[in-house]
Design a protein around this motif. Structure first.
Motif, PDB file in Angstrom:
ATOM      1  N   VAL A 144       0.850  -1.201   0.000  1.00 23.68           N
ATOM      2  CA  VAL A 144       0.000   0.000   0.000  1.00 23.68           C
ATOM      3  C   VAL A 144       0.878   1.240   0.000  1.00 23.68           C
ATOM      4  N   ALA A 145       1.873   1.278   0.869  1.00 21.90           N
ATOM      5  CA  ALA A 145       2.762   2.436   0.952  1.00 21.90           C
ATOM      6  C   ALA A 145       3.478   2.667  -0.383  1.00 21.90           C
ATOM      7  N   ARG A 146       3.922   1.610  -1.021  1.00 24.86           N
ATOM      8  CA  ARG A 146       4.608   1.733  -2.319  1.00 24.86           C
ATOM      9  C   ARG A 146       3.677   2.327  -3.376  1.00 24.86           C
ATOM     10  N   ARG A 147       2.411   1.867  -3.387  1.00 17.76           N
ATOM     11  CA  ARG A 147       1.455   2.379  -4.383  1.00 17.76           C
ATOM     12  C   ARG A 147       1.284   3.895  -4.279  1.00 17.76           C
ATOM     13  N   TYR A 148       1.452   4.429  -3.089  1.00 15.38           N
ATOM     14  CA  TYR A 148       1.314   5.877  -2.884  1.00 15.38           C
ATOM     15  C   TYR A 148       2.651   6.608  -2.942  1.00 15.38           C
ATOM     16  N   GLY A 149       3.699   5.915  -3.315  1.00 15.73           N
ATOM     17  CA  GLY A 149       5.001   6.557  -3.477  1.00 15.73           C
ATOM     18  C   GLY A 149       5.682   6.938  -2.173  1.00 15.73           C
ATOM     19  N   ALA A 150       5.293   6.301  -1.090  1.00 11.02           N
ATOM     20  CA  ALA A 150       5.884   6.611   0.212  1.00 11.02           C
ATOM     21  C   ALA A 150       7.268   5.993   0.343  1.00 11.02           C
ATOM     22  N   THR A 151       8.102   6.654   1.116  1.00  8.11           N
ATOM     23  CA  THR A 151       9.365   6.063   1.532  1.00  8.11           C
ATOM     24  C   THR A 151       9.038   5.120   2.678  1.00  8.11           C
ATOM     25  N   ILE A 152       9.500   3.895   2.596  1.00  4.29           N
ATOM     26  CA  ILE A 152       9.192   2.893   3.625  1.00  4.29           C
ATOM     27  C   ILE A 152      10.427   2.662   4.471  1.00  4.29           C
ATOM     28  N   VAL A 153      10.250   2.810   5.783  1.00  6.98           N
ATOM     29  CA  VAL A 153      11.342   2.590   6.719  1.00  6.98           C
ATOM     30  C   VAL A 153      10.925   1.456   7.650  1.00  6.98           C
ATOM     31  N   PRO A 154      11.546   0.280   7.502  1.00  4.93           N
ATOM     32  CA  PRO A 154      11.174  -0.846   8.362  1.00  4.93           C
ATOM     33  C   PRO A 154      11.818  -0.739   9.748  1.00  4.93           C
ATOM     34  N   ILE A 155      11.062  -1.148  10.743  1.00  2.35           N
ATOM     35  CA  ILE A 155      11.578  -1.275  12.110  1.00  2.35           C
ATOM     36  C   ILE A 155      11.203  -2.673  12.587  1.00  2.35           C
ATOM     37  N   LYS A 156      12.168  -3.364  13.140  1.00  4.06           N
ATOM     38  CA  LYS A 156      11.899  -4.704  13.658  1.00  4.06           C
ATOM     39  C   LYS A 156      10.999  -4.608  14.885  1.00  4.06           C
ATOM     40  N   GLU A 157      10.120  -5.578  15.006  1.00  6.79           N
ATOM     41  CA  GLU A 157       9.158  -5.587  16.113  1.00  6.79           C
ATOM     42  C   GLU A 157       9.850  -5.437  17.467  1.00  6.79           C
ATOM     43  N   GLU A 158      10.955  -6.131  17.655  1.00  2.00           N
ATOM     44  CA  GLU A 158      11.644  -6.096  18.947  1.00  2.00           C
ATOM     45  C   GLU A 158      12.373  -4.771  19.197  1.00  2.00           C
ATOM     46  N   GLU A 159      12.537  -3.962  18.162  1.00  2.00           N
ATOM     47  CA  GLU A 159      13.202  -2.661  18.306  1.00  2.00           C
ATOM     48  C   GLU A 159      12.213  -1.502  18.350  1.00  2.00           C
ATOM     49  N   PHE A 160      10.932  -1.796  18.143  1.00  3.04           N
ATOM     50  CA  PHE A 160       9.927  -0.745  18.044  1.00  3.04           C
ATOM     51  C   PHE A 160       9.590  -0.129  19.397  1.00  3.04           C
ATOM     52  N   THR A 161       9.563   1.197  19.435  1.00  2.76           N
ATOM     53  CA  THR A 161       8.929   1.965  20.511  1.00  2.76           C
ATOM     54  C   THR A 161       8.185   3.098  19.818  1.00  2.76           C
ATOM     55  N   TRP A 162       7.132   3.610  20.447  1.00  4.91           N
ATOM     56  CA  TRP A 162       6.351   4.688  19.835  1.00  4.91           C
ATOM     57  C   TRP A 162       7.239   5.896  19.554  1.00  4.91           C
ATOM     58  N   GLY A 163       7.976   6.345  20.546  1.00  8.14           N
ATOM     59  CA  GLY A 163       8.845   7.501  20.383  1.00  8.14           C
ATOM     60  C   GLY A 163       9.988   7.234  19.422  1.00  8.14           C
ATOM     61  N   GLY A 164      10.560   6.036  19.480  1.00  5.82           N
ATOM     62  CA  GLY A 164      11.652   5.684  18.579  1.00  5.82           C
ATOM     63  C   GLY A 164      11.213   5.716  17.124  1.00  5.82           C
ATOM     64  N   ALA A 165       9.999   5.253  16.849  1.00  4.81           N
ATOM     65  CA  ALA A 165       9.482   5.291  15.483  1.00  4.81           C
ATOM     66  C   ALA A 165       9.355   6.735  14.999  1.00  4.81           C
ATOM     67  N   LEU A 166       8.860   7.603  15.865  1.00  3.37           N
ATOM     68  CA  LEU A 166       8.743   9.015  15.490  1.00  3.37           C
ATOM     69  C   LEU A 166      10.121   9.636  15.261  1.00  3.37           C
ATOM     70  N   ASN A 167      11.067   9.321  16.135  1.00  2.00           N
ATOM     71  CA  ASN A 167      12.431   9.837  15.965  1.00  2.00           C
ATOM     72  C   ASN A 167      13.036   9.382  14.646  1.00  2.00           C
ATOM     73  N   THR A 168      12.808   8.131  14.288  1.00  2.00           N
ATOM     74  CA  THR A 168      13.299   7.609  13.015  1.00  2.00           C
ATOM     75  C   THR A 168      12.689   8.389  11.859  1.00  2.00           C
ATOM     76  N   GLY A 169      11.400   8.664  11.946  1.00  2.00           N
ATOM     77  CA  GLY A 169      10.736   9.448  10.911  1.00  2.00           C
ATOM     78  C   GLY A 169      11.302  10.847  10.797  1.00  2.00           C
ATOM     79  N   PHE A 170      11.537  11.494  11.952  1.00  2.00           N
ATOM     80  CA  PHE A 170      12.142  12.827  11.933  1.00  2.00           C
ATOM     81  C   PHE A 170      13.506  12.798  11.259  1.00  2.00           C
ATOM     82  N   GLU A 171      14.299  11.781  11.550  1.00  2.00           N
ATOM     83  CA  GLU A 171      15.632  11.679  10.952  1.00  2.00           C
ATOM     84  C   GLU A 171      15.563  11.563   9.429  1.00  2.00           C
ATOM     85  N   LYS A 172      14.557  10.870   8.933  1.00  2.00           N
ATOM     86  CA  LYS A 172      14.423  10.650   7.486  1.00  2.00           C
ATOM     87  C   LYS A 172      13.745  11.815   6.774  1.00  2.00           C
TER      88      LYS A 172
END
Length: 162
Positions: free
Chosen positions: A62-90
């Motif tokens: 779905v993300a690809r169809r809309y031309g989004a940049t996809i950033v994978p995060i492993k389930e064991e590394e996921f935190t709500w704030g960490g995901a947002l920080n990763t997005g800010f970095e990108k």
């Protein structure tokens, strides 16, 4: 002249939308379709970044169809704030929207309205009211009504001003 036109001061402005998702392809589809429908000033371009938390459904497609940049995060590394920080970095944009995949624009003017306050150089952040889904549980309806009221709130570094 519409204030939104002044956001970039004549320069091309990138706005980045960071969206967190995990196994919610249907919601992500609605979220991305809502972003695609936004009426933006000609000087504003939208960059979409999807932070995918190890989805096993069709989220990445779905993300690809809309031309989004996809950033994978492993389930064991996921935190709500960490995901947002990763997005800010990108993010390439000076203005960054933070969304969950189950949030979507109620109309085509939502993003333009979110950008208007940034014409004031003293504005650092804005938020949009989140309305519950029609079939949302009562506790979710109460939480959203209490934490995201219909009236605008303004804060400065000293206190709430409005």
């Amino acid at each position: 002249m519409d204030k939104t036109q002044n956001i970039s001061l004549g320069l091309k402005e990138t706005v980045s939308a960071v969206i967190r998702v995990r196994n919610a392809a249907g919601n992500l589809q609605r979220c991305l379709a809502g972003l695609e429908r936004q009426a933006l000033p000609p000087s504003v371009s939208l960059e979409t970044i999807v932070i995918d938390n190890s989805s096993t459904d069709e989220c990445v497609d779905v993300a690809r169809r809309y031309g989004a940049t996809i950033v994978p995060i492993k389930e064991e590394e996921f935190t709500w704030g960490g995901a947002l920080n990763t997005g800010f970095e990108k993010a390439a944009g000076r203005i960054v929207l933070l969304l969950s995949s189950d949030a979507y624009a109620s109309d085509s003017n939502w993003l333009g309205e979110m950008l208007k306050p940034f014409t004031n150089p003293n504005v650092a952040a804005v938020y949009a009211r989140q309305l519950p889904y029609r079939d949302a549980p009562v506790d979710e309806r109460r939480r959203l009504t209490r934490s995201l009221p219909a009236a605008s709130l303004e804060f400065n570094r000293h206190n709430r001003t409005g």
